[in-house]
Design a protein around this motif. Sequence first.
Motif, PDB file in Angstrom:
ATOM      1  N   TYR A  35       0.818  -1.314   0.014  1.00 53.29           N
ATOM      2  CA  TYR A  35      -0.089   0.193  -0.085  1.00 53.29           C
ATOM      3  C   TYR A  35       0.789   1.361  -0.031  1.00 53.29           C
ATOM      4  N   GLN A  37       0.377   5.324   1.478  1.00 53.71           N
ATOM      5  CA  GLN A  37      -0.329   6.265   2.409  1.00 53.71           C
ATOM      6  C   GLN A  37       0.146   7.716   2.033  1.00 53.71           C
ATOM      7  N   GLY A  42      -5.847   8.148   2.559  1.00 45.75           N
ATOM      8  CA  GLY A  42      -5.690   6.833   3.415  1.00 45.75           C
ATOM      9  C   GLY A  42      -4.844   5.979   2.623  1.00 45.75           C
ATOM     10  N   LEU A  43      -5.147   4.607   2.782  1.00 48.14           N
ATOM     11  CA  LEU A  43      -4.021   3.610   2.281  1.00 48.14           C
ATOM     12  C   LEU A  43      -4.681   3.121   0.932  1.00 48.14           C
ATOM     13  N   TYR A  48      -0.813  -6.833  -4.775  1.00 49.50           N
ATOM     14  CA  TYR A  48      -0.718  -7.740  -3.851  1.00 49.50           C
ATOM     15  C   TYR A  48      -0.330  -9.168  -4.427  1.00 49.50           C
ATOM     16  N   GLY A  58      -3.389  -3.643  -7.770  1.00 53.12           N
ATOM     17  CA  GLY A  58      -4.569  -2.909  -7.087  1.00 53.12           C
ATOM     18  C   GLY A  58      -4.991  -1.705  -7.715  1.00 53.12           C
ATOM     19  N   GLU A  59      -5.489  -0.668  -7.056  1.00 52.69           N
ATOM     20  CA  GLU A  59      -6.076   0.498  -7.694  1.00 52.69           C
ATOM     21  C   GLU A  59      -4.914   1.444  -8.143  1.00 52.69           C
ATOM     22  N   PHE A  90       3.668   0.980   2.952  1.00 48.78           N
ATOM     23  CA  PHE A  90       3.428  -0.346   3.990  1.00 48.78           C
ATOM     24  C   PHE A  90       3.420  -1.514   3.097  1.00 48.78           C
ATOM     25  N   PHE A 106       0.534  -5.281   9.410  1.00 50.20           N
ATOM     26  CA  PHE A 106       1.167  -4.258   8.904  1.00 50.20           C
ATOM     27  C   PHE A 106       2.582  -4.189   9.359  1.00 50.20           C
TER      28      PHE A 106
ATOM     29  N   TYR B  36      -8.594  -0.054  12.463  1.00 45.97           N
ATOM     30  CA  TYR B  36      -7.073  -0.116  12.740  1.00 45.97           C
ATOM     31  C   TYR B  36      -6.664   1.367  13.310  1.00 45.97           C
ATOM     32  N   GLY B  43       3.140   1.479  11.745  1.00 49.23           N
ATOM     33  CA  GLY B  43       2.140   0.841  10.621  1.00 49.23           C
ATOM     34  C   GLY B  43       0.760   0.920  11.223  1.00 49.23           C
ATOM     35  N   LEU B  44      -0.123   0.137  10.773  1.00 51.80           N
ATOM     36  CA  LEU B  44      -1.380   0.060  11.266  1.00 51.80           C
ATOM     37  C   LEU B  44      -1.295  -1.037  12.201  1.00 51.80           C
ATOM     38  N   GLN B  45      -2.238  -0.789  13.448  1.00 55.89           N
ATOM     39  CA  GLN B  45      -2.376  -1.993  14.387  1.00 55.89           C
ATOM     40  C   GLN B  45      -3.865  -2.218  14.264  1.00 55.89           C
ATOM     41  N   PHE B  90      -8.161   4.411  11.361  1.00 56.05           N
ATOM     42  CA  PHE B  90      -8.847   3.814   9.975  1.00 56.05           C
ATOM     43  C   PHE B  90      -9.819   2.918  10.046  1.00 56.05           C
ATOM     44  N   LYS B 100      -9.630  -8.077  -1.210  1.00 55.97           N
ATOM     45  CA  LYS B 100      -8.942  -6.684  -1.114  1.00 55.97           C
ATOM     46  C   LYS B 100      -9.934  -5.990  -0.162  1.00 55.97           C
ATOM     47  N   PHE B 103      -9.528   1.108   2.343  1.00 54.76           N
ATOM     48  CA  PHE B 103      -9.611   1.933   3.594  1.00 54.76           C
ATOM     49  C   PHE B 103     -10.571   3.287   3.470  1.00 54.76           C
ATOM     50  N   GLY B 104     -10.805   3.944   4.744  1.00 52.61           N
ATOM     51  CA  GLY B 104     -11.271   5.154   4.708  1.00 52.61           C
ATOM     52  C   GLY B 104      -9.978   6.229   4.727  1.00 52.61           C
ATOM     53  N   THR B 105     -10.104   7.418   4.542  1.00 50.56           N
ATOM     54  CA  THR B 105      -9.202   8.374   4.630  1.00 50.56           C
ATOM     55  C   THR B 105      -8.477   8.689   6.083  1.00 50.56           C
ATOM     56  N   GLY B 106      -8.969   8.187   7.100  1.00 50.72           N
ATOM     57  CA  GLY B 106      -8.716   8.172   8.334  1.00 50.72           C
ATOM     58  C   GLY B 106      -9.174   9.313   9.129  1.00 50.72           C
TER      59      GLY B 106
END
Lengths: 115, 113
Positions: A35, A37, A42-43, A48, A58-59, A90, A106, B36, B43-45, B90, B100, B103-106
Motif C-alpha cells: 500500500y 499512504q 488513506g491507504l 498484492y 491494485g487500484e 506499507f 502491517f 485500525y 504501521g497500522l495496528q 482507519f 481486497k 480503507f477510509g481516509t482516516g
Amino acid sequence: DAGITQSPRHKVTETGTPVTLRCHQTENHRYMYWYRQDPGHGLRLIHYSYGVKDTDKGEVSDGYSVSRSKTEDFLLTLESATSSQTSVYFCAISESRQNSNQPQHFGDGTRLSIL
Amino acid sequence: AQSVAQPEDQVNVAEGNPLTVKCTYSVSGNPYLFWYVQYPNRGLQFLLKYITGDNLVKGSYGFEAEFNKSQTSFHLKKPSALVSDSALYFCAVRSSNTDKLIFGTGTRLQVFP
C-alpha cells in the motif's frame, strides 16, 4: 506484533532512478500486500500477492511492479521513480482467503522521498 | 464497488469523556469491517473487527464498535478517552467475495488533558 520487516525504513532518491523496497515476513502467510499512504487518501493498494509468483494489481499500480520468488519476501519496484511516488509505503500480510475474516497485519513502513 | 467514508478529518475530545469516530461503508455482499489505529512512524495496528453476530464488537485498549446494517455504519467508540488514545484511526471494509481491503481516509483523534 506480526513478524514483518520492511527495508529500508527511509530512502531519498532522485527522479528517474530505480528503487526497490523489500518486505520480509516470518509468519508464513500466503497473502502479501503493498500500500501507499498519502494525506487525504488513506491507504491505497498498489499490488498484492496470493502466493509465490502469483501477483495482481491494485487500484494504483501504474509505475510499480512486484515480485515474489519466496513465501517470505515481497518486493516492490519503482522502475523509474517520479516525484508523485513520494509517499509512505506499507507492506501487509494476511492468511489465506479461506480465512478472510482475519485482519491484515502491517509493517512499520518505508518513507520514500523522490527529489 | 466497495467504499468507506470517514466524514471527520479530526475529532477532539477531553480526557475522560466518551469518544466516537464515525465510519460508513458501501459493499456488495456481506461486509467484513475493521478498525485500525496508527501511531506516529508506525504501521497500522488492528483494533477490532465485525464479521457476523453481535452488533457490538469489543476490541483492544477498551475500544468497541457498533455495527448498524440499516445505516451501513460501523462507528468506533470508547466510554472514557485517554490522552494516549490520540492517534490516526482507519476504518476498512472487505466484502465476503474479495481479497481486497478498502480503507477510509482516516480520522485523527486528539484527546486533551
